[in-house]
Design a protein around this motif. Structure first.
Motif, short mmCIF file in Angstrom:
data_model
loop_
_atom_site.label_atom_id
_atom_site.label_comp_id
_atom_site.label_asym_id
_atom_site.label_seq_id
_atom_site.Cartn_x
_atom_site.Cartn_y
_atom_site.Cartn_z
N LEU A 16 -122.80 110.07 34.91
CA LEU A 16 -123.62 111.15 34.36
C LEU A 16 -124.96 111.24 35.07
N ASP A 17 -125.55 110.10 35.38
CA ASP A 17 -126.81 110.11 36.12
C ASP A 17 -126.68 110.83 37.45
N ALA A 18 -125.51 110.68 38.09
CA ALA A 18 -125.30 111.31 39.40
C ALA A 18 -124.87 112.76 39.27
N LEU A 19 -124.04 113.06 38.26
CA LEU A 19 -123.46 114.39 38.16
C LEU A 19 -124.37 115.42 37.51
N LEU A 20 -125.09 115.04 36.46
CA LEU A 20 -125.82 116.03 35.69
C LEU A 20 -126.92 116.74 36.48
N PRO A 21 -127.69 116.02 37.32
CA PRO A 21 -128.65 116.78 38.15
C PRO A 21 -127.97 117.79 39.06
N ARG A 22 -126.81 117.39 39.64
CA ARG A 22 -126.06 118.33 40.47
C ARG A 22 -125.54 119.50 39.62
N TYR A 23 -125.18 119.19 38.39
CA TYR A 23 -124.70 120.24 37.48
C TYR A 23 -125.80 121.26 37.20
N VAL A 24 -126.99 120.77 36.94
CA VAL A 24 -128.11 121.68 36.68
C VAL A 24 -128.43 122.51 37.92
N GLU A 25 -128.43 121.88 39.07
CA GLU A 25 -128.66 122.62 40.32
C GLU A 25 -127.60 123.69 40.51
N SER A 26 -126.34 123.34 40.22
CA SER A 26 -125.25 124.30 40.39
C SER A 26 -125.41 125.48 39.43
N ARG A 27 -125.79 125.22 38.18
CA ARG A 27 -125.97 126.30 37.22
C ARG A 27 -127.10 127.23 37.64
N ILE A 28 -128.18 126.65 38.12
CA ILE A 28 -129.31 127.48 38.56
C ILE A 28 -128.94 128.26 39.81
N TYR A 29 -128.24 127.61 40.74
CA TYR A 29 -127.82 128.31 41.96
C TYR A 29 -126.88 129.46 41.64
N ASN A 30 -125.95 129.23 40.71
CA ASN A 30 -125.05 130.31 40.32
C ASN A 30 -125.82 131.46 39.67
N ALA A 31 -126.82 131.12 38.85
CA ALA A 31 -127.65 132.17 38.23
C ALA A 31 -128.41 132.95 39.28
#
Length: 302
Positions: A223-238
């Protein structure tokens, strides 16, 4: 009458020049929509896979992670608003701003303090005009965002989220952007990004059942590794969705402006023709009147 004709002709030249500008803006926006749509489609598989992985970790583990745990006593929320750097986009910016204002009103109604983060010069200008303090602002990439831009924004938001509330941090992160539905429809939307929304449901998740993952070194570490990437991905998609929506809205607005200019030119041309006809009729009447007067004077002298 000649002065009125000159006014009509001057306005026709002015509107024709404006029409050339709006037509050029329409063509530019139309040429950029396809590329923006392709970028959205190219980023979707990565975003979907990352979302499934994060959802699987949150579903199949009992890890207690600060990025997935909702705080029942949340006191402060961050709202990221995505707007454009340029205008001439119809209701694109006003729609996103209105949705953000409704979200802020809802959060404040729940007793939460709202920190505003804004992407795009239009959103920044809107808030500055109202003397609002912005926790973060970015501009210069609304129509052609890169992943590095999303990473920069995500870093600021995650830092605010992991900072204790007593030290100025936030308990929730929301994104207000515009989804590209079609060339004619762009929909402002609001999503909560953090804490991660985990729903209890018996329905199979999109893409099929989650595979049975083994977490190494641990679920917390994953989770420590994935969640920051997840947030970046959501913002990039937006950002990508908003960029496509911006180009589509600008094309639609400029097409309407071009059509309005053409109609105005036709109206002014008719008025100018009427004025010219009236001027010619008046000149003929003056000539005929002068000829009659000369004929009368000649007959009297004889």
């Amino acid at each position: 009458m000649g002065a009125q004709l000159r006014v009509y002709r001057r306005r026709i030249r002015s509107v024709s020049a404006t029409k050339k500008i709006t037509r050029a803006q329409e063509l530019i926006a139309a040429s950029r929509i396809v590329k923006a749509q392709q970028r959205v489609a190219a980023a979707k598989p990565y975003a979907d896979a990352l979302t499934r992985a994060v959802s699987a970790v949150a579903t199949f583990s009992n890890a207690q992670h600060p990025l997935t745990e909702a705080k029942p006593d949340a006191k402060r929320a961050a709202v990221l608003l995505v707007t454009s750097d340029r205008g001439f986009a119809g209701a694109y910016n006003s729609g996103a701003i209105k949705t953000a204002e409704q979200l802020v009103e809802l959060l404040q109604g729940e007793g939460k303090e709202v920190l505003r983060f804004v992407i795009g010069a239009k959103g920044v200008g809107y808030n500055r005009f109202r003397d609002r303090t912005l926790a973060g602002e970015w501009s210069g990439f609304s129509d052609n965002p890169e992943y590095t831009d999303a990473k920069k924004v995500a870093g600021a938001l995650i830092d605010a989220f992991v900072t204790p509330t007593e030290e100025g941090g936030v308990d929730e992160i929301h994104i207000v952007s515009t989804d590209f539905v079609s060339m004619l429809t762009q929909q402002p939307v609001a999503h909560r990004v953090l804490p991660l929304v985990v729903e209890d449901t018996d329905e199979e998740p999109p893409g099929g059942a989650f595979p049975l993952y083994e977490f190494e070194p641990s679920a917390d570490g994953v989770l420590d590794a994935l969640l920051p990437r997840y947030v970046e991905s959501r913002i990039y998609n937006a950002l990508l969705q908003s960029a496509a929506s911006e180009h589509a809205a600008r094309r639609k607005a400029m097409k309407s402006a071009t059509e309005n200019a053409e109609e105005l030119i036709r109206t002014l041309t008719r008025l100018a023709n009427n004025a010219r006809q009236a001027e010619i009729t008046n000149e003929i009447s003056e000539i005929v009147g002068g000829a009659d007067a000369l004929a009368d004077a000649t007959a009297g002298s004889e």
